[in-house]
Design a protein around this motif. Structure first.
Motif, PDB file in Angstrom:
ATOM      1  N   TRP A   1      -2.942  29.547  17.259  1.00  0.00           N
ATOM      2  CA  TRP A   1      -1.484  29.471  17.820  1.00  0.00           C
ATOM      3  C   TRP A   1      -1.340  27.334  17.622  1.00  0.00           C
TER       4      TRP A   1
ATOM      5  N   LEU B   1       5.170  28.870   3.725  1.00  0.00           N
ATOM      6  CA  LEU B   1       5.511  30.599   3.901  1.00  0.00           C
ATOM      7  C   LEU B   1       4.899  31.697   3.633  1.00  0.00           C
TER       8      LEU B   1
ATOM      9  N   ARG C   1       2.266  32.018  11.905  1.00  0.00           N
ATOM     10  CA  ARG C   1       3.928  32.552  12.236  1.00  0.00           C
ATOM     11  C   ARG C   1       4.797  31.622  11.541  1.00  0.00           C
ATOM     12  N   ARG C   2       5.667  32.486  11.733  1.00  0.00           N
ATOM     13  CA  ARG C   2       7.298  31.141  10.900  1.00  0.00           C
ATOM     14  C   ARG C   2       7.685  29.988  12.137  1.00  0.00           C
ATOM     15  N   GLU C   3       7.639  30.988  13.731  1.00  0.00           N
ATOM     16  CA  GLU C   3       7.811  30.495  15.059  1.00  0.00           C
ATOM     17  C   GLU C   3       6.909  29.107  14.555  1.00  0.00           C
TER      18      GLU C   3
ATOM     19  N   CYS D   1      14.236  30.130  15.500  1.00  0.00           N
ATOM     20  CA  CYS D   1      12.823  30.755  14.877  1.00  0.00           C
ATOM     21  C   CYS D   1      13.001  32.033  14.625  1.00  0.00           C
ATOM     22  N   TYR D   2      14.577  32.810  15.060  1.00  0.00           N
ATOM     23  CA  TYR D   2      14.698  34.253  15.239  1.00  0.00           C
ATOM     24  C   TYR D   2      14.913  34.478  13.628  1.00  0.00           C
ATOM     25  N   ARG D   3      16.110  32.924  12.874  1.00  0.00           N
ATOM     26  CA  ARG D   3      16.947  32.954  12.158  1.00  0.00           C
ATOM     27  C   ARG D   3      15.433  32.950  11.072  1.00  0.00           C
ATOM     28  N   MET D   4      14.031  31.913  10.984  1.00  0.00           N
ATOM     29  CA  MET D   4      12.977  31.407  10.469  1.00  0.00           C
ATOM     30  C   MET D   4      12.528  32.888  10.537  1.00  0.00           C
ATOM     31  N   ARG D   5      12.591  34.183  11.122  1.00  0.00           N
ATOM     32  CA  ARG D   5      11.987  35.019  10.654  1.00  0.00           C
ATOM     33  C   ARG D   5      12.172  36.210   9.855  1.00  0.00           C
ATOM     34  N   LYS D   6      14.064  35.584   9.567  1.00  0.00           N
ATOM     35  CA  LYS D   6      14.550  36.140   8.463  1.00  0.00           C
ATOM     36  C   LYS D   6      14.628  35.515   7.336  1.00  0.00           C
TER      37      LYS D   6
ATOM     38  N   GLU E   1      15.067  33.590   4.061  1.00  0.00           N
ATOM     39  CA  GLU E   1      14.731  34.408   2.177  1.00  0.00           C
ATOM     40  C   GLU E   1      14.497  32.736   1.924  1.00  0.00           C
TER      41      GLU E   1
END
Lengths: 287, 292
Positions: free
Chosen positions: A20, A114, A119-121, A274-279, A281
């Motif tokens: 990381w 992507l 990891r997106r975070e 970070c949470y938004r990034m995981r979702k 699209e």
């Protein structure tokens, strides 16, 4: 409970921190290069350095020090509180941090990131850190130069004010506030750019929110960057009329509490991002 | 039937007159602008001050309404130039928000899709292209600025018990002139900035930035150089002074301390408009930039 704690410890120990770290550094390096050395960032340099140019002109035009040092200290405080915090850093961070995610969506290049095994975070944090480096580099150096030029004007007296008087403390405070402003506004604009296709209207509403914040209940005042920064200002500015809303301190807060306030707010906003990034699209057709 | 067997022939219907052909762009501009739900919401929101103004005018001129609302002893609120100035200021600032939303929609898409060479290969000149887009903005902004303000003025003239209209004709003239100057400035700034950037997102930000950032820079200039001339970069301040003078509203305290004359303000605003025209002249060209 103890078992869960043990499990959590094991899970934490299993994570590839070294990987990381390497990925984060790579993203930061790539993004910082793109942000700092881009023609499209020129207007942000303009935003940061235009007061430096004006103060430089003043140094040439008024070499006889017709204006007193006390007056110039107030002028600098005004420039910092009304221009840098409310306009320069605000719009600069809007430009820098909106570009990190939304700009890539508009350019149709985010999918390259992507698709990479990152990891997106990590990706988001890397972009955020790169944005912070750009913003800090521009605005910290601009504030430092403004400060230096305004007192260099006075020669030995100016040097004494900075080295033996309150000058150095004020400079430290200005630099610290600039850093906090860049972090705070940056995190918010990054989140707004992920929530909205066009983050500017939301940013303008946020600007209005920051403006009317002193007249809001104290609980709501905590959801604002400028309200924390106001408590850290080394020089208080007496303003009249509507502009008093920009400088008035309604409820005294200790400097460490104000600093922690901005940092916690930034951490919470980056966490939500970070949470938004995981979702996240991408639908390029709707951009 | 196979597609290759079709025979193509030229359009045989009625042809748009050459002089009004650019209005096709206006028509499509309107349809694009109204296709967004946010435009509808913003447009409706822009009438809020007018509606409040209408209610206030009605209440202030109706004894029955005052009695019902228990507002017989209202003092301090009179329907005069200050009242119209307040409504005009609200309408005009809401017009800025509307401009920031619809302005970039008009040109940015053509720029980002490299559509200008195709559009300008039709019998439409560059200036007709700009005019076609300008009409969209001008109409939308007029609908939320001088048109409702004139309606308010007419409503007051109709409701007033004393002869009011003739004595206050200058208010109507001032509102129309002030709004038209604002609409012209906003339209040109919006189109120029939209032509400069490819993306609507950036265009919206730039329109707000173009209004507020020069004001801040002007403020820094004033503070550092100990002068008032920095206000010539401050569009909100200049417009406020201009509207005050046009509506003959007594100058506020801060205005009295500023030594800006009307010709100076007019020249500054004219220079800003000229700069926008220059930008449009540079940017609106049938060319395609390909970066490898």
């Amino acid at each position: 409970m103890r078992e869960r704690l043990e499990e959590a410890k094991k899970w934490a120990a299993r994570q590839p921190y070294r990987l990381w770290w390497v990925q984060l550094r790579a993203v930061v390096r790539l993004e910082a290069k793109r942000n700092v050395l881009a023609w499209r960032s020129l207007w942000i340099y303009f935003l940061g350095f235009i007061p430096v140019v004006i103060i430089g002109l003043h140094t040439i035009v008024d070499p006889a020090k017709a204006s007193g040092m006390g007056e110039d200290t107030m002028v600098l405080a005004g420039i910092f509180q009304l221009y840098y915090i409310r306009l320069g850093i605000f719009f600069g961070c809007l430009g820098i941090f909106s570009r990190l995610i939304r700009g890539e969506m508009v350019e149709r290049s985010l999918h390259y990131y992507l698709l990479a095994p990152v990891r997106r975070e990590i990706l988001l944090l890397g972009k955020f850190i790169a944005g912070c480096i750009t913003a800090l580099m521009i605005f910290e150096s601009a504030v430092f130069l403004s400060f230096t030029l305004i007192y260099a004007h006075y020669g030995a007296a100016g040097q004494a004010f900075v080295m033996d008087g309150p000058g150095l403390g004020q400079l430290e405070a200005y630099m610290g506030i600039t850093a906090l402003a860049c972090l705070g506004y940056g995190s918010i604009f990054m989140l707004l750019s992920m929530l909205f296709k066009n983050p500017t209207p939301a940013a303008m509403i946020f600007m209005g929110w920051e403006f009317i914040n002193p007249i809001l209940p104290s609980l709501l005042q905590k959801i604002s960057i400028a309200s924390y920064l106001r408590h850290l200002m080394p020089v208080s500015m007496p303003m009249h009329g509507v502009l008093a809303l920009l400088t008035v301190v309604t409820e005294p807060v200790r400097p460490w509490a104000a600093t922690m306030g901005v940092l916690v707010l930034t951490a919470v906003v980056v966490g939500i991002s970070c949470y938004r990034m995981r979702k996240l699209e991408i639908r390029y057709t709707t951009e | 039937m196979s597609v290759y067997k079709r025979t193509y022939h030229s359009y045989m219907g009625e042809v748009t007159p050459l002089r009004t052909r650019f209005l096709v762009l206006t028509r499509y501009g309107f349809s694009d602008v109204w296709s967004s739900r946010i435009t509808n919401i913003l447009f409706a929101m822009c009438f809020l001050p007018t509606v409040i103004g209408l209610v206030m005018i009605y209440v202030m001129n109706s004894d029955v309404a005052k009695l019902l609302l228990g507002a017989q002893n209202i003092r301090g609120l009179t329907i005069d130039q200050r009242f119209f100035f307040g409504v005009m200021q609200s309408q005009c600032w809401l017009a800025l928000i509307l401009t920031a939303w619809i302005g970039p929609r008009l040109i940015s898409a053509d720029m980002s899709d490299n559509a200008l060479p195709i559009l300008l290969s039709r019998p439409i000149t560059r200036w007709e292209y700009v005019l076609g887009k300008l009409i969209v903005l001008w109409t939308m902004l007029s609908a939320v600025t001088w048109a409702p303000l004139l309606l308010l003025w007419g409503f007051q003239a109709y409701n007033a018990k004393q002869p009011w209209a003739a004595a206050n004709l200058f208010i109507a003239g001032g509102m129309v002139a002030g709004s038209l100057i604002w609409v012209a400035l906003l339209s040109l700034v919006a189109l120029a900035l939209s032509s400069w950037v490819k993306w609507r997102v950036v265009g919206t930000g730039l329109i707000f930035g173009a209004i507020f950032i020069p004001a801040g820079v002007g403020g820094v200039f004033n503070a550092v150089m100990r002068t008032d001339k920095g206000f010539l970069l401050n569009i909100p301040f200049m417009m406020t002074i201009l509207w005050h003078r046009l509506l003959r509203v007594p100058a506020l305290f801060f205005e009295q301390r500023v030594s800006l004359s009307l010709p100076e303000i007019s020249i500054a605003l004219a220079l800003m408009c000229a700069a926008c025209v220059l930008v449009l002249h540079r940017r609106i060209r049938a060319r395609e930039v390909v970066r490898g």
